[in-house]
Design a protein around this motif. Structure first.
Motif, mmCIF file in Angstrom:
data_model
loop_
_atom_site.group_PDB
_atom_site.id
_atom_site.type_symbol
_atom_site.label_atom_id
_atom_site.label_comp_id
_atom_site.label_asym_id
_atom_site.label_seq_id
_atom_site.Cartn_x
_atom_site.Cartn_y
_atom_site.Cartn_z
ATOM 1 N N THR A 104 3.919 1.443 -1.051
ATOM 2 C CA THR A 104 4.594 1.465 -2.353
ATOM 3 C C THR A 104 3.707 2.112 -3.405
ATOM 4 O O THR A 104 4.152 2.981 -4.172
ATOM 5 N N ALA A 105 2.459 1.697 -3.459
ATOM 6 C CA ALA A 105 1.536 2.244 -4.454
ATOM 7 C C ALA A 105 1.354 3.746 -4.282
ATOM 8 O O ALA A 105 1.161 4.476 -5.260
ATOM 9 N N ARG A 106 1.454 4.209 -3.064
ATOM 10 C CA ARG A 106 1.200 5.626 -2.787
ATOM 11 C C ARG A 106 2.428 6.508 -3.005
ATOM 12 O O ARG A 106 2.306 7.640 -3.478
ATOM 13 N N GLU A 139 0.824 -1.207 0.000
ATOM 14 C CA GLU A 139 0.000 0.000 0.000
ATOM 15 C C GLU A 139 0.861 1.262 0.000
ATOM 16 O O GLU A 139 0.577 2.218 -0.744
ATOM 17 N N ALA A 164 0.470 0.272 -12.345
ATOM 18 C CA ALA A 164 1.553 -0.500 -11.731
ATOM 19 C C ALA A 164 2.805 -0.517 -12.584
ATOM 20 O O ALA A 164 3.911 -0.733 -12.067
ATOM 21 N N CYS A 186 -1.548 -1.150 -6.332
ATOM 22 C CA CYS A 186 -1.583 -0.045 -7.295
ATOM 23 C C CYS A 186 -2.968 0.064 -7.938
ATOM 24 O O CYS A 186 -3.509 1.174 -8.086
ATOM 25 N N ARG A 189 -3.477 3.573 -9.490
ATOM 26 C CA ARG A 189 -2.180 3.903 -10.083
ATOM 27 C C ARG A 189 -1.781 2.825 -11.081
ATOM 28 O O ARG A 189 -2.042 1.631 -10.869
ATOM 29 N N VAL A 212 1.932 -5.931 -4.960
ATOM 30 C CA VAL A 212 2.151 -4.509 -5.243
ATOM 31 C C VAL A 212 1.262 -4.064 -6.393
ATOM 32 O O VAL A 212 0.667 -2.969 -6.356
ATOM 33 N N ARG A 213 1.163 -4.885 -7.416
ATOM 34 C CA ARG A 213 0.304 -4.528 -8.547
ATOM 35 C C ARG A 213 -1.156 -4.422 -8.117
ATOM 36 O O ARG A 213 -1.890 -3.543 -8.574
#
Length: 312
Positions: free
Chosen positions: A192-194, A190, A227, A220, A225, A216-217
């Motif tokens: 990472t996505a931000r 979470e 990825a 995203c 977002r 992670v994907r």
């Protein structure tokens, strides 16, 4: 495939030791030179004389390398969020980025090695609070850097409060790359996505890396977002030799067995190393951090640049 050199200076290294390796890596054509951010030696040898001459500070080291190198990118894998106030770290990283002409990258993590905190009097809260602080620090650092010149930045969080900050200095780069990594299944993806531009999976087999990239994907997608904006990277210890005798010699120098390194690291002949990197590439990795534990073996990094990199 970008190849980067990654060092562990807390095991015993001076600035001059790191400089020699950084210059050798730059001359050999590597993409970047990274170091860990730790203050205490790890492993079996942890007595008073272990890790001599003692730890070096990551951002002090990178400030020196910013002036003593010319091309290679510089960063941490990873800076512990427990070590520095986010406002102070934002200033430090921005200044080193200016000093390097825009070559800095910030790897940031929640912190995990309790013994180094105890040894140097650094507070070490529980995991939940560390991750809360980690997320807040990411918000503060990116907020300070993105505030337009002439405006001020405020942050009213649970752990940090900033009011009327001039949000200076600014980095040389429009956006300093931020690397987040690890194997956490929820909060790490979470965050990472931000906030991140790169996600790193350290010291994990291919299947675990592929699964974590998938998380992670998914994070995203939930955050709206793309990825594919992220760089996906991995890190493994390096032990490459032209023949079995050279592999065995390099393994012995770092206190490891060739068979174990072949299983858990990037080890063997150049062709073996290329094949293993290829397996990670199939899982989505486009950048590899080669953990070099014998930092005095400059021939090692030169040989990998000459015999492995061209095959990638």
């Amino acid at each position: 495939m970008d190849l980067r050199i990654f060092t562990e200076p807390q095991q015993g290294a001076t600035y001059d030791d790191l400089l020699r390796l950084a210059v050798a890596a730059e001359d050999a054509g590597y993409d970047a030179f990274f170091r860990s951010d730790h203050y205490l030696v790890m492993g079996e040898s942890t007595g008073p004389e272990a890790g001599l001459p003692g730890p070096t500070d990551a951002w002090t080291t990178l400030a020196g390398l910013a002036r003593d190198t010319t091309r290679i990118r510089l960063g941490t894998l990873v800076t512990s969020a427990t070590f520095r106030h986010p406002g102070v770290l934002a200033i430090q990283v921005a200044q080193v980025d200016q000093m390097s002409g825009g070559r800095v990258e910030l790897g940031l993590g929640a912190g995990w090695y309790e013994a180094e905190h105890t040894a140097y009097g650094i507070p070490f809260p529980g995991m939940r609070e560390r991750f809360d602080r980690f997320g807040e620090k990411l918000a503060v650092i990116t907020g300070l850097w993105s505030t337009p010149v002439g405006e001020t930045f405020d942050h009213h969080g649970e752990h940090f409060q900033l009011k009327d900050s001039p949000a200076l200095p600014k980095p040389e780069q429009r956006r300093v790359p931020i690397i987040i990594g690890g194997t956490g299944k929820k909060r790490t993806p979470e965050l990472t996505a931000r906030y991140a531009t790169e996600f790193n999976v350290p010291f994990q087999p291919v299947d675990a890396a592929r699964a974590q990239f998938g998380r992670v994907r998914e994070a995203c997608a939930a955050a709206g977002r793309d990825a594919d904006e992220l760089t996906y990277s991995a890190a493994l210890v390096l032990c490459c030799g032209q023949d079995e005798a050279e592999v065995a010699r390099r393994a012995a120098a770092i206190g490891r067995a060739p068979a174990e390194l072949r299983e858990n690291g990037l080890a063997g002949t150049p062709d073996e190393v290329v094949a293993k990197i290829g397996a990670y590439a199939e899982a989505g990795v486009t950048r590899f951090y080669l953990q070099v534990l014998d930092i005095g073996d400059l021939e090692h990094v030169v040989a990998v640049a000459a015999r492995v990199a061209p095959q990638l």
